[in-house]
Design a protein around this motif. Structure first.
Motif, PDB file in Angstrom:
ATOM      1  N   HIS A 158       7.405   4.140   0.625  1.00  0.00           N
ATOM      2  CA  HIS A 158       6.814   2.882   1.093  1.00  0.00           C
ATOM      3  C   HIS A 158       5.461   2.590   0.441  1.00  0.00           C
ATOM      4  O   HIS A 158       4.668   1.816   0.985  1.00  0.00           O
ATOM      5  CB  HIS A 158       6.665   2.901   2.618  1.00  0.00           C
ATOM      6  N   GLY A 159       5.187   3.191  -0.688  1.00  0.00           N
ATOM      7  CA  GLY A 159       3.972   2.843  -1.415  1.00  0.00           C
ATOM      8  C   GLY A 159       2.705   3.464  -0.889  1.00  0.00           C
ATOM      9  O   GLY A 159       1.619   2.922  -1.096  1.00  0.00           O
ATOM     10  N   SER A 176       2.406   4.690  -7.780  1.00  0.00           N
ATOM     11  CA  SER A 176       2.743   3.551  -8.633  1.00  0.00           C
ATOM     12  C   SER A 176       4.219   3.506  -9.006  1.00  0.00           C
ATOM     13  O   SER A 176       4.737   2.445  -9.354  1.00  0.00           O
ATOM     14  CB  SER A 176       1.886   3.571  -9.906  1.00  0.00           C
ATOM     15  N   ASN A 177       4.914   4.642  -8.929  1.00  0.00           N
ATOM     16  CA  ASN A 177       6.330   4.679  -9.297  1.00  0.00           C
ATOM     17  C   ASN A 177       7.220   5.137  -8.142  1.00  0.00           C
ATOM     18  O   ASN A 177       8.294   5.692  -8.369  1.00  0.00           O
ATOM     19  CB  ASN A 177       6.537   5.588 -10.509  1.00  0.00           C
ATOM     20  N   LEU A 214      -4.268  -2.012  -6.853  1.00  0.00           N
ATOM     21  CA  LEU A 214      -4.139  -0.776  -7.618  1.00  0.00           C
ATOM     22  C   LEU A 214      -4.849   0.416  -6.976  1.00  0.00           C
ATOM     23  O   LEU A 214      -4.346   1.536  -7.012  1.00  0.00           O
ATOM     24  CB  LEU A 214      -4.682  -0.972  -9.040  1.00  0.00           C
ATOM     25  N   PHE A 215      -6.028   0.197  -6.396  1.00  0.00           N
ATOM     26  CA  PHE A 215      -6.844   1.331  -5.975  1.00  0.00           C
ATOM     27  C   PHE A 215      -7.332   1.194  -4.536  1.00  0.00           C
ATOM     28  O   PHE A 215      -7.574   0.096  -4.038  1.00  0.00           O
ATOM     29  CB  PHE A 215      -8.070   1.473  -6.886  1.00  0.00           C
ATOM     30  N   SER A 216      -7.478   2.338  -3.906  1.00  0.00           N
ATOM     31  CA  SER A 216      -8.197   2.461  -2.638  1.00  0.00           C
ATOM     32  C   SER A 216      -8.927   3.792  -2.670  1.00  0.00           C
ATOM     33  O   SER A 216      -8.544   4.713  -3.395  1.00  0.00           O
ATOM     34  CB  SER A 216      -7.239   2.383  -1.440  1.00  0.00           C
ATOM     35  N   VAL A 217      -9.991   3.872  -1.903  1.00  0.00           N
ATOM     36  CA  VAL A 217     -10.828   5.078  -1.895  1.00  0.00           C
ATOM     37  C   VAL A 217     -10.987   5.557  -0.463  1.00  0.00           C
ATOM     38  O   VAL A 217     -11.339   4.781   0.433  1.00  0.00           O
ATOM     39  CB  VAL A 217     -12.224   4.807  -2.501  1.00  0.00           C
ATOM     40  N   GLY A 218     -10.708   6.831  -0.233  1.00  0.00           N
ATOM     41  CA  GLY A 218     -10.888   7.433   1.079  1.00  0.00           C
ATOM     42  C   GLY A 218     -11.590   8.768   0.955  1.00  0.00           C
ATOM     43  O   GLY A 218     -11.988   9.189  -0.134  1.00  0.00           O
TER      44      GLY A 218
END
Length: 254
Positions: free
Chosen positions: A83-84, A186-187, A162-166
């Protein structure tokens, strides 16, 4: 009287959360109860795809048939990959059906472990280690560099998705602090990777982000060219040859 006041306050809190944007909610630490949103509805259809159904069977084969619930963590992980990078409530319900338990038993796991994301993340989810050794070695500067470069706050997703930061607590590689992890969704589940980038600097993490944008795969592991894996900079100074066996044992006879 107190019950009415408590009920009124709870309704106010729920209303406040409904008004707040999705991006302001944290990822694994989202609400401890579910509120339907356009992209996360409890009645939305969800099932494992054909490729992952075979993986589900393989995962279940590791456990006795009367202990299917023991597969909850690997199945949630597989669902998250498909689910990404995050788990809608419908995916958790699907896992509950597979392992034949009440949905609450799956929710309990998904809300406990911080690596399960219950709000959207980027295709590349960047996690900065925030435990003491990394913090001493500058992890806050690493996170600040990523957030500034991407133009987001912690747990927000960039506009291009494209991006997230945790943040993550101890990644178990303190000798190579500071470090980040890149969860690559991404895939989908077929191409999913989860790589450590160690001995990073603010400049180097920005370079890693730009390489990912270009579709490249930066070399994982230590980013210090003077180190090999977790060895000291400049090479080993001890254990340079084959260690001598203890005089009291004949190892060949073992």
């Amino acid at each position: 009287m107190l019950a009415r006041l408590a009920s009124k306050r709870l309704l106010e809190i729920r209303h406040a959360f409904r008004q707040s944007p999705q991006s302001s909610r944290s990822l694994s630490t989202a609400l401890n109860y579910h509120i339907d949103t356009p992209d996360n509805k409890s009645d939305a259809p969800w099932e494992f795809n054909a490729a992952n159904k075979s993986k589900v069977s393989e995962i279940l084969s590791h456990y006795p048939s009367n202990y299917k619930q023991s597969a909850v963590i690997p199945l949630l992980d597989l669902a998250q990959q498909q689910h990404g990078g995050w788990l809608p409530v419908s995916a958790m319900d699907a896992v509950a059906k597979v392992i034949e338990v009440a949905p609450i038993r799956v929710y309990e796991v998904a809300t406990f472990y911080s690596m399960f994301n219950r709000a959207k993340v980027g295709k590349y989810h960047l996690l900065v280690c925030g435990t003491t050794p990394c913090m001493i070695r500058g992890s806050r500067d690493i996170e600040d560099a990523l957030l500034k470069h991407l133009g987001v706050k912690r747990n927000e997703v960039t506009k291009d998705g494209l991006f997230s930061v945790g943040e993550m607590e101890c990644m178990g590689c303190c000798v190579n602090a500071p470090m980040i992890t890149v969860a690559d969704y991404s895939n989908g589940s077929e191409g999913y990777t989860y790589n450590y980038y160690e001995d990073v600097t603010p400049k180097r993490v920005v370079e890693i982000v730009e390489a990912l944008k270009r579709g490249e795969k930066p070399p994982r592991g230590t980013q210090n060219p003077e180190r090999i894996n977790c060895g000291p900079a400049g090479g080993n100074t001890t254990l340079l040859g084959e260690p001598k066996p203890p005089p009291c044992r004949d190892l060949d006879a073992c």
